[in-house]
Design an enzyme around this catalytic site. Structure first.
Site, PDB file in Angstrom:
ATOM      1  N   SER A  89       1.007  -0.921  -0.130  1.00  0.00           N
ATOM      2  CA  SER A  89      -0.415  -0.066   0.310  1.00  0.00           C
ATOM      3  C   SER A  89       0.842   1.774  -0.156  1.00  0.00           C
ATOM      4  O   SER A  89       2.168   1.086   0.602  1.00  0.00           O
ATOM      5  CB  SER A  89      -0.857   0.320   1.008  1.00  0.00           C
ATOM      6  OG  SER A  89      -1.965  -0.763   1.325  1.00  0.00           O
ATOM      7  N   SER A 146       2.930  -3.607   8.249  1.00  0.00           N
ATOM      8  CA  SER A 146       2.293  -3.773   9.848  1.00  0.00           C
ATOM      9  C   SER A 146       4.189  -4.566   9.847  1.00  0.00           C
ATOM     10  O   SER A 146       4.618  -5.326   9.119  1.00  0.00           O
ATOM     11  CB  SER A 146       1.830  -4.547  10.405  1.00  0.00           C
ATOM     12  OG  SER A 146       0.387  -4.085   9.873  1.00  0.00           O
ATOM     13  N   GLU A 175      -3.172 -15.946   0.206  1.00  0.00           N
ATOM     14  CA  GLU A 175      -3.758 -14.784   0.935  1.00  0.00           C
ATOM     15  C   GLU A 175      -5.588 -15.657   1.383  1.00  0.00           C
ATOM     16  O   GLU A 175      -5.557 -16.347   2.238  1.00  0.00           O
ATOM     17  CB  GLU A 175      -3.685 -14.240   0.668  1.00  0.00           C
ATOM     18  CG  GLU A 175      -4.326 -12.900   2.408  1.00  0.00           C
ATOM     19  CD  GLU A 175      -4.270 -11.505   1.890  1.00  0.00           C
ATOM     20  OE1 GLU A 175      -4.755 -10.838   2.535  1.00  0.00           O
ATOM     21  OE2 GLU A 175      -3.261 -11.442   1.033  1.00  0.00           O
ATOM     22  N   GLU A 185     -15.108  -3.898   1.372  1.00  0.00           N
ATOM     23  CA  GLU A 185     -15.901  -3.750   0.518  1.00  0.00           C
ATOM     24  C   GLU A 185     -15.348  -4.293  -1.026  1.00  0.00           C
ATOM     25  O   GLU A 185     -15.836  -4.435  -2.109  1.00  0.00           O
ATOM     26  CB  GLU A 185     -15.139  -2.185  -0.169  1.00  0.00           C
ATOM     27  CG  GLU A 185     -17.000  -1.025   0.867  1.00  0.00           C
ATOM     28  CD  GLU A 185     -16.217  -0.902   2.708  1.00  0.00           C
ATOM     29  OE1 GLU A 185     -15.340  -1.359   2.739  1.00  0.00           O
ATOM     30  OE2 GLU A 185     -17.134  -0.639   3.287  1.00  0.00           O
TER      31      GLU A 185
END
Lengths: 390, 342
Positions: A128, A160, A243, A375
């Site tokens: 990201s 993270s 994932e 979403e």
């Protein structure tokens, strides 16, 4: 149809149960960055020493090579004993490792895979960016080839464990002239390289692992590129399908334990009327029953998904349904936890401590954002499963 | 471990679907709206001949001897096609007769010549091995020789003649018939205690299966409409407001189907947490079917609000099933009383 385990599977379950009971970490997980690294890698090393590292990994890469049913058994036993979630080691085991297996060179695999399994390296995910969230392919962190190196400039965010990571799976733009899915390159970034600046971002949970990462002329050797220059999008997608395939099974299974813990807590904790336990309150009791039912159905969906994957051998968009249900449910349980806690909600707690429902509540918001927002999961379900127009 | 339908089961669903589409089309519900019985007697008997009432009945009683997951898949299919008639009560009724050793009655129910309606106790009363007492909702009692009266302790068959004063009520679901009757001490003709056969849990699972079938059919209905209906020059399904509503319906349908199959296997095999799983199935499927019904009406706009459209028939059937085998709040209370699942 049946839910029976074979004799070998029952034997396997007993073996897992015994090993986990004898070897699970007993201390509470620390909440500072260095402590988390130490704790999570230590537990990974214990699993490696016991022969349980990388249960989903094929044996040729040093993993357990367990069948999907065995993985399910492992996760159910793991959750039943209240073990910590796979946290700082998650990216290595569930993103980077599987990507390297499918797309990396022999040399890259030989170097990195054992380090992940043995609990020697923490990986983080540099995907990201401030302007590339759900629309990941619009990423702009620039990489220019200079001799036998990539020179990186730009910024990643929501990373993270970047503050404690050794390596990063880094997506960069090597060509900005084509369509946005072209010209992306997937590289292994050593987090100790000069020019990398990691700045922690404090989360609403008070966590110490969220970060943004700045790259100022960071030089990564071309030998660290996985796949080919410009082919990074397809490399990244192989990670995401893994994932959505099995990596969230652990989380889904763990929710069942969390709900049972919450029910126990509601029996002990004073309810909204200040006289009776929370579970005596009709509304709380009904909501507890509702989440209990919903978690049971998530488990059934997980079982169906595993049967499906065993038959078809490909993790389809069904994983998006599981992720979506898990995320919504996690938040619903957390919100219910807050209502049971009552006025004690004013006191900050950590989700790592027993009955740390306040911490869990604030943590739960991350679950419908990270790893693809709810979403986006709904878009995937609508378009790829239901065939609705884009 | 296997929770996917076998080829055999897929064939069964296909055969039932073919029959329902040709002999009991949904339009028939509107055509028979003023008829005392919701189902055409000939079509009922044809369905019985096909084995729709005796799938789970032992072969010695003229059944197919199949397991509860087969029956659950069948009941989902029946609901997907809004099949009218007392399938649930008659299927369970044949089982009660069979377990009580009444071969003639089991056979007559299975052949479709004797109908069993459903009687649901509303309010205080008593359901025991010898007699029943209280005010009952009768569902699809028209032409029924017996009524099935179920409780957690056991299940009774009571002759229809034991209900002397039956008052017909307008049924909210045009595909079912409703009446009320109060009895002081109606005689039970057959009694099957729960220890012998947990019929309450079977009924709960089959009701959940029906609700899951409704949730699934509603998802399909909304999705197809979202692909075809054009507004602002594009199919409405391109918009996330609609797309996400459809996705949520699909997820709810999948959750309810997965859980009802999981529960069917648990009840069939007598697993320790069978009651937990069955109540969870009913709770999840109730929410899914009613939620999807409401969402489907919204997705269809003005059309969804009309009697001519099928959406309301599904929603109304969902509300009917929700009140069988335990009120929704009761099911949740029972679920919370159970120990942790296995």
């Amino acid at each position: 149809m049946d839910l029976d385990f074979t004799d070998e599977q029952v034997e396997f379950r007993d073996e897992v149960r015994t090993w986990l009971a004898e070897n699970k970490p007993r201390e509470q997980r620390p909440d500072d960055a260095a402590g988390i690294r130490e704790y999570d890698l230590g537990w990974q090393r214990t699993q490696w020493d016991g022969g349980w590292a990388g249960i989903a990994w094929p044996t040729e890469y040093g993993g357990g090579g367990l069948s999907l049913t065995q993985q399910l058994i492992w996760y159910e036993e793991y959750a039943a004993q209240g073990l910590p979630g796979i946290d700082a080691t998650f990216v290595g085991l569930n993103h980077a490792g599987p990507t390297l297996m499918t797309r990396a060179s022999e040399e890259q695999r030989a170097f990195h895979l054992p380090r992940i399994l043995r609990g020697e390296a923490v990986w983080c995910q540099g995907f990201s960016e401030p302007d590339a969230g759900s629309d990941l392919a619009s990423l702009r962190t620039r990489a220019v080839i200079d001799g036998d190196e990539l020179v990186i400039n730009g910024q990643k965010i929501w990373t993270s464990f970047a503050n404690i990571a050794d390596y990063q799976e880094l997506l960069v733009r090597t060509d900005a002239t084509g369509s946005k899915h072209e010209g992306i390159t997937w590289a292994i970034c050593d987090m100790r390289l000069p020019g990398i600046d990691v700045r922690p971002i404090t989360t609403i949970e008070g966590g110490a692992e969220f970060c943004e990462v700045f790259y100022d002329d960071v030089r990564i050797p071309l030998s660290s590129v996985v796949g080919t220059i410009g082919d990074g999008w397809s490399v990244a997608m192989s990670t995401l399908s893994f994932e959505r395939g099995t990596a969230f099974t652990a989380n889904q299974v763990r929710l069942a334990k969390i709900v049972e813990d919450l029910i126990d807590f509601a029996r002990d904790h004073l309810g909204p009327d200040g006289r009776r336990p929370a579970i005596a309150d009709d509304q709380i009791a009904r909501r507890l029953a509702e989440v209990r039912a919903a978690v049971a159905s998530l488990r059934a969906m997980t079982y169906v998904g595993i049967c499906d994957a065993m038959r078809t051998d490909t993790p389809g968009p069904r994983g998006s349904m599981l992720k979506l249900v898990y995320a919504d449910l996690c938040k619903e349980i957390a919100a219910l936890g807050m209502d049971i806690v009552g006025a004690d909600a004013l006191r900050r707690t950590s989700r790592w401590e027993p009955n740390g429902w306040v911490g869990y509540y604030y943590y739960a918001f991350s679950q419908s954002i990270g790893g693809g927002t709810s979403e986006i999961q709904r878009n995937i379900i609508g378009e790829r499963m239901l065939g609705l127009p884009r | 471990m296997d929770l996917l339908p076998s080829q055999d089961q897929l064939d069964l669903i296909a055969a039932a679907s073919d029959f329902l589409e040709s002999r009991l089309p949904i339009e028939g519900i509107r055509q028979r709206a003023d008829d005392p019985s919701a189902v055409d007697p000939d079509a009922w008997r044809e369905g019985a001949e096909l084995g729709l009432l005796t799938l789970g009945l032992d072969e010695e009683y003229g059944g197919s001897g199949r397991l509860l997951d087969d029956e659950a898949l069948l009941f989902a299919t029946l609901a997907e096609h809004l099949a009218p008639g007392p399938y649930l009560a008659s299927t369970l009724g044949a089982r009660v007769a069979a377990q009580c050793g009444d071969l003639p009655l089991a056979t007559a129910i299975g052949e479709g010549s004797t109908l069993v309606g459903l009687a649901e106790l509303r309010g205080d009363g008593c359901i025991g091995p010898d007699s029943i007492k209280g005010t009952f909702d009768l569902i699809d009692h028209a032409g029924a020789a017996y009524l099935l009266v179920a409780s957690r302790q056991g299940t009774a068959l009571v002759r229809a003649t034991q209900f002397p004063d039956i008052g017909d009520l307008p049924s909210a679901d045009p595909g079912s018939r409703l009446a009320t009757a109060t009895v002081d001490a109606a005689t039970v003709s057959h009694w099957l205690p729960a220890e012998t056969d947990p019929l309450w849990l079977r009924g709960t699972v089959l009701a959940a299966a029906g609700l899951a079938g409704l949730a699934n059919a509603l998802t399909t209905m909304s999705t197809e409409h979202a692909k075809l209906r054009v507004q602002f020059g594009r199919p409405i399904g391109v918009h996330q407001a609609i797309k996400h509503a459809c996705a949520d319906m699909a997820v709810a349908a999948d959750a309810s189907r997965s859980q009802m199959l999981f529960a069917a296997v648990c009840v069939q095999s007598g697993r320790e947490d069978a009651a937990f799983q069955a109540y969870a199935a009913k709770a999840v499927a109730t929410k899914a079917a009613i939620g999807n019904g409401a969402a489907t009406i919204q997705v269809h706009g003005g059309m969804g609000y009309t009697y001519e459209h099928n959406a309301h028939l599904y929603l109304k059937r969902a509300h009917l099933l929700a009140h069988l085998f335990g009120e929704p709040a009761e099911v949740l209370a029972e679920l919370l009383d159970q120990g942790a699942p296995q």
